[in-house]
Each structure stands twice: as C-alpha cells, then as structure tokens.
Design a protein around this motif. Structure first.
Motif, PDB file in Angstrom:
ATOM      1  N   LEU A   1     -17.121   0.263  -5.754  1.00 14.59           N
ATOM      2  CA  LEU A   1     -17.009  -1.170  -5.488  1.00 14.59           C
ATOM      3  C   LEU A   1     -15.678  -1.719  -5.995  1.00 14.59           C
ATOM      4  O   LEU A   1     -15.049  -2.560  -5.333  1.00 14.59           O
ATOM      5  N   ASP A   2     -15.231  -1.251  -7.148  1.00 16.79           N
ATOM      6  CA  ASP A   2     -13.925  -1.681  -7.655  1.00 16.79           C
ATOM      7  C   ASP A   2     -12.821  -1.287  -6.675  1.00 16.79           C
ATOM      8  O   ASP A   2     -11.931  -2.089  -6.361  1.00 16.79           O
ATOM      9  N   ALA A   3     -12.867  -0.039  -6.206  1.00 21.33           N
ATOM     10  CA  ALA A   3     -11.834   0.447  -5.290  1.00 21.33           C
ATOM     11  C   ALA A   3     -11.892  -0.293  -3.962  1.00 21.33           C
ATOM     12  O   ALA A   3     -10.853  -0.661  -3.401  1.00 21.33           O
ATOM     13  N   ALA A   4     -13.093  -0.514  -3.446  1.00 20.78           N
ATOM     14  CA  ALA A   4     -13.238  -1.210  -2.174  1.00 20.78           C
ATOM     15  C   ALA A   4     -12.732  -2.644  -2.281  1.00 20.78           C
ATOM     16  O   ALA A   4     -11.991  -3.122  -1.409  1.00 20.78           O
ATOM     17  N   TYR A   5     -13.109  -3.327  -3.343  1.00 15.55           N
ATOM     18  CA  TYR A   5     -12.675  -4.714  -3.509  1.00 15.55           C
ATOM     19  C   TYR A   5     -11.158  -4.796  -3.647  1.00 15.55           C
ATOM     20  O   TYR A   5     -10.515  -5.678  -3.051  1.00 15.55           O
ATOM     21  N   ALA A   6     -10.570  -3.867  -4.391  1.00 18.47           N
ATOM     22  CA  ALA A   6      -9.118  -3.861  -4.575  1.00 18.47           C
ATOM     23  C   ALA A   6      -8.387  -3.663  -3.253  1.00 18.47           C
ATOM     24  O   ALA A   6      -7.251  -4.141  -3.086  1.00 18.47           O
ATOM     25  N   GLN A   7      -9.028  -2.977  -2.303  1.00 21.67           N
ATOM     26  CA  GLN A   7      -8.414  -2.722  -0.995  1.00 21.67           C
ATOM     27  C   GLN A   7      -8.779  -3.786   0.040  1.00 21.67           C
ATOM     28  O   GLN A   7      -8.448  -3.638   1.214  1.00 21.67           O
ATOM     29  N   GLY A   8      -9.464  -4.841  -0.378  1.00 20.48           N
ATOM     30  CA  GLY A   8      -9.727  -5.956   0.532  1.00 20.48           C
ATOM     31  C   GLY A   8     -11.073  -5.956   1.204  1.00 20.48           C
ATOM     32  O   GLY A   8     -11.345  -6.815   2.049  1.00 20.48           O
ATOM     33  N   VAL A   9     -11.945  -5.001   0.869  1.00 22.67           N
ATOM     34  CA  VAL A   9     -13.295  -4.980   1.448  1.00 22.67           C
ATOM     35  C   VAL A   9     -14.107  -6.112   0.833  1.00 22.67           C
ATOM     36  O   VAL A   9     -14.127  -6.278  -0.394  1.00 22.67           O
ATOM     37  N   ARG A  10     -14.801  -6.870   1.675  1.00 19.18           N
ATOM     38  CA  ARG A  10     -15.517  -8.035   1.172  1.00 19.18           C
ATOM     39  C   ARG A  10     -16.993  -8.080   1.592  1.00 19.18           C
ATOM     40  O   ARG A  10     -17.677  -9.042   1.269  1.00 19.18           O
TER      41      ARG A  10
ATOM     42  N   THR B   1      -8.713 -10.633   4.667  1.00 17.06           N
ATOM     43  CA  THR B   1      -7.963  -9.482   4.182  1.00 17.06           C
ATOM     44  C   THR B   1      -7.753  -8.480   5.317  1.00 17.06           C
ATOM     45  O   THR B   1      -8.501  -8.458   6.295  1.00 17.06           O
ATOM     46  N   PRO B   2      -6.741  -7.613   5.209  1.00 19.68           N
ATOM     47  CA  PRO B   2      -6.487  -6.638   6.283  1.00 19.68           C
ATOM     48  C   PRO B   2      -7.669  -5.731   6.601  1.00 19.68           C
ATOM     49  O   PRO B   2      -7.807  -5.263   7.725  1.00 19.68           O
ATOM     50  N   THR B   3      -8.513  -5.462   5.611  1.00 15.84           N
ATOM     51  CA  THR B   3      -9.654  -4.571   5.838  1.00 15.84           C
ATOM     52  C   THR B   3     -10.967  -5.350   5.894  1.00 15.84           C
ATOM     53  O   THR B   3     -12.038  -4.804   5.610  1.00 15.84           O
ATOM     54  N   ALA B   4     -10.913  -6.612   6.280  1.00 16.22           N
ATOM     55  CA  ALA B   4     -12.130  -7.433   6.308  1.00 16.22           C
ATOM     56  C   ALA B   4     -13.173  -6.898   7.275  1.00 16.22           C
ATOM     57  O   ALA B   4     -14.358  -7.196   7.126  1.00 16.22           O
TER      58      ALA B   4
END
Length: 323
Positions: free
Chosen positions: A54-63, A11-14
């Motif tokens: 966590l919901d917001a981070a996951y939605a933005q590509g944080v893994r 993801t772009p924010t990986a």
C-alpha cells in the motif's frame, strides 16, 4: 470514471487500483505464490506485506484500494494502514460482501470461502466491515454475482442496500463465471423506487477472457464505473508463465508481459479502474508500467489471438490450486 470519489483523482496511475486478494489470507489461487510470499505467512507477516504494498502503490499515485470480507484479514490490514496514516484522505476504499472466509488461516484448508447472498449475510457482513473501516468505506459491492444469484431479485436486500447508499456509500457488484455478461445486464435492470441501484461493476476481463466486454461497455454507457479484476488471469499472464505471443509483444515494447497485459485492458474505453493483484512490490511496479506501455494496433491484434472460450477459461480457473 463516473464514481465521484474516483473521478476526482488525477494522478498518472489513477486508472490502476490495488487489490488485496493475494495478501489478506495465506492461500489464494494466484500462480507463483510459493516464491512471492514468506513460507510461514503469519498474520503479522502478511500485515507487513500489505502495508509495504500500500505504501508503494500510494507513492506511485494509486488511489483505489479493493478488499473483501472473504479476503481473510484484508479489511483489518487496510484499516490499520489507514489509521497509521491519518494524512492519507484521498484514497478510495472499496470492499465486498457475499463470501465468508472459513479457511482458519490454513493454506491447506479444504474450503477457504463460502458464498451467501442472503439478506442476513449482508446484515452481518456490513456490520463487520463498518467495525473495521468505519467512515472510510466508499464502495460496497456484492461479491461474485451470477445470473441466478438471489441478490438480483431480493427486493428487501435492495432496499437495505439503497439505505446504505443514502448514508453515502456507493453500491456496486462484482461478477464471475462464464455468464458474466448475463449477470451484468440483469444487474443493470435492478432499481429501487425507479432509480438504478448499482453505480459500479467489477468483472474479470483479460487477454484470455474477454466475454464480458460488450456488457461492460453497456454498463459504462449507463453511467457505471467499471472496475476490472484478474487482469493478469491469476498469474497466467505474468513473467515466464505468459504465452509466447505476449512475451514477444512485451519484448518489442521494451517492457514486461505484466505491463502489456494490463495496458491492453487499460486501452478499453470503458475501463475505469484496472486492479493490480500484486503480492510483491517488484510485481506492483511491473504492473504500474502498464499505464505507460505504448501498443500499436498490429500488436493488439496479435494479442487478440490469445482469447479462450469462456467455459474453458473458467474451468481452468476452477482447477487452479489454493497455494
């Protein structure tokens, strides 16, 4: 990112991760918490805040999600979030052992955490972590290794950690203090049956504290994944508290001081994952802008003037109030 579970994320924010130190317990040393968190800070309120983040981070590509035994109930909150979202299988979960939370859920507690790197502490805490996170635990780190830590010389502990690695859990360590570079180099020399024990290192690195940079580059060259913590210097580089030079560069770049501070760390070729320690979704979004912030060499040179002497930096950090 050599750590295989992280290397598979595209993801772009990986390269940005979510740290739970600020929301797993009622008190921490991050500045500005009085306006960022609810006044009561009950377990249920912070559980809800953790899940929102966590919901917001996951939605933005944080893994990558980072917890610890000493972060209050962070592992519990994370485990609840994972259980409620069985479809989420691509999140990489890291936690840490070596500190015990003793704050009894009180902001004004005299002592919030106690350090213990003995084998018995590991045996107790790995059981506690496994009870909560089970098979979802990908990475287990020794919390805040220093050059004199017994965790660097205890061969029985090393054998037990190697056994955990044989079960599929990656073994890492984190560092703190003005001698981080020495601790990193000492840990790189730890082997079990001729093989390096540690596959990740998590260290403090930011615009004010860069002393671990060369050692982190060496760790990266040796094949370890480097995870950067405290990129915001416990709130000293955020918003109106940020130094004037940082705010000026942020204005020029058309973004926030938070984004610029993390962008400068992301520019390091050895930085595998850079953690956000945001306590609000708004802060998280500002942090994530660091993945897109475009800084030129002249701006980076101006930011380099912010570096502090390590002893002074860590002394000031030690004086930050738990709030």
């Amino acid at each position: 990112m050599p750590f295989s579970r992280l290397a598979s994320v595209t993801t772009p924010t990986a390269h940005l991760g979510m740290g739970l130190a600020a929301v797993g317990r009622p008190a921490y040393i991050t500045l500005g918490r009085d306006t960022e968190l609810p006044g009561e800070r009950t377990p249920e309120e912070l559980r809800a805040r953790t899940h929102e983040l966590l919901d917001a981070a996951y939605a933005q590509g944080v893994r990558y999600i980072d917890a610890a035994r000493s972060y209050g109930r962070s592992e519990e909150f994370l485990a609840d979030w994972l259980a409620a979202r069985p479809e989420v299988r691509d999140v990489v979960v890291g936690s840490k052992w070596g500190y015990t939370y003793v704050g009894e859920w009180r902001t004004e507690a005299e002592v919030h955490e106690v350090k213990d790197h003995a084998l018995a502490a590991f045996e107790r805490q790995v059981r506690e972590t496994r009870e909560l996170l089970g098979e979802r635990l990908d990475l287990y780190q020794i919390h805040s290794v220093t050059p004199g830590s017994p965790a660097l010389t205890d061969t029985e502990l090393h054998a037990r950690l190697a056994g955990l690695a044989a079960e599929g859990v990656t073994i890492g360590f984190s560092t703190s203090g003005p001698a981080q570079a020495d601790a990193i180099r000492a840990a790189l020399a730890v082997t079990v049956e001729g093989e390096p024990l540690f596959r990740t290192v998590q260290s403090t690195y930011n615009l004010l504290e860069t002393s671990a940079g060369d050692a982190l580059a060496e760790a990266h060259e040796a094949g370890l994944t480097v995870i950067v913590k405290e990129g915001m210097a416990n709130g000293r580089l955020a918003g109106p508290r940020a130094p004037e030079a940082l705010r000026a560069v942020a204005q020029e770049a058309g973004t926030s001081p938070d984004a610029v501070a993390l962008a400068a760390v992301l520019r390091r070729p050895w930085a595998g994952v850079v953690l956000s320690g945001a306590a609000t979704v708004a802060e998280l979004h500002c942090n994530l802008l660091g993945a897109a912030a475009d800084l030129d060499e002249a701006q980076l040179a101006r930011l380099a003037s912010l570096v502090e002497e390590p002893g002074a930096y860590w002394q000031r950090r030690s004086e930050l109030p738990w709030n």
